[in-house]
Structure formats: structure tokens, C-alpha cells
Design a protein around this motif. Structure first.
Motif: not given
Length: 126
Positions: A91-115
Motif C-alpha cells: 500500500t502506497a502512492v506509486y510514482y512513474c519517473a523518467a531518467s536521462r541517466s544510463v548508469l545502472t548503478t543509479l537506477v534505484m536512486i530517486h534523485s537521478t530521475y528527471d521527471y
């Protein structure tokens, strides 16, 4: 500027399924890695799943691995999150996000998503 709109949330009993959809507009969808995050009341936003630009690679939080599936359709500018075997702790609010980054090490970090989308509520009753 990319606009993201989520849909598909709702109320479901434990063990049930929901499919979230995120529609993108205003940018070249296939150039963004897409992610799903969630935030429960009183908790920090957490990573749920992500998918690479081509859709060839997917990433999941341990808590949803084996139950959730992320996919995308670049022709339709859409990313989906199929959620099965839902639990009350999902149970939660679910958010969709888009990232320009291609670094797989950053995939779980929400601050790396742009929109980000506005979110959709998912409630799982016990």
C-alpha cells in the motif's frame, strides 16, 4: 519537458493483482530509462522497479521481485507495472519517473530521475 501520467491504481484485496500504466508525452520516450517508485504514509520514497531505454534490462527491489513485472512499449510511449500477489505492505502512492541517466548503478536512486508523474494510490486490504 516530459509529462508523465499514471493510472490503474485502486483498492484490492491481499493476493490480488493490479496493473499500473504510465503515459509519457513531450519528449523522446525511448531515450529515457523509466522507473517506478512508491511512498507510504510516514515513509520515504522507495524504489520499486525500473526498465532500460530499450526494455532489454529490468531491475527490481527485493521486496517485489517475483511478484511485479515492469515493461514498456516505446511505440505507445507507455510503461507498465504488473503487480501480482499483492500484500498490505504494498500500500502506497506509486510514482512513474523518467531518467536521462544510463548508469545502472543509479537506477534505484530517486534523485537521478528527471521527471515524475503525480502518483496513483494503491491500497491493499488484508
Amino acid at each position: 519537458q516530459v509529462q508523465l501520467v499514471e493510472s490503474g491504481g485502486g483498492l484490492v484485496q491481499a493476493g490480488g493483482s493490479l496493473r499500473l500504466s504510465c503515459a509519457a508525452s513531450g519528449g523522446t520516450f525511448s531515450t529515457y530509462r523509466m522507473g517506478w517508485f512508491r511512498q507510504a504514509p510516514g515513509k520515504e520514497r522507495e524504489f520499486v522497479a525500473a526498465i532500460s531505454r530499450s526494455g532489454s534490462s529490468t531491475y527490481y527491489a527485493n521486496s517485489v521481485k517475483g511478484r511485479f513485472t515492469v515493461s514498456r512499449d516505446n511505440a505507445k510511449n507507455t510503461v507498465l507495472l504488473q503487480m501480482n500477489s499483492l500484500k498490505p505492505e504494498d500500500t502506497a502512492v506509486y510514482y512513474c519517473a523518467a531518467s536521462r541517466s544510463v548508469l545502472t548503478t543509479l537506477v534505484m536512486i530517486h534523485s537521478t530521475y528527471d521527471y515524475w508523474g503525480q502518483g496513483t494510490q494503491v491500497t491493499v486490504s488484508s
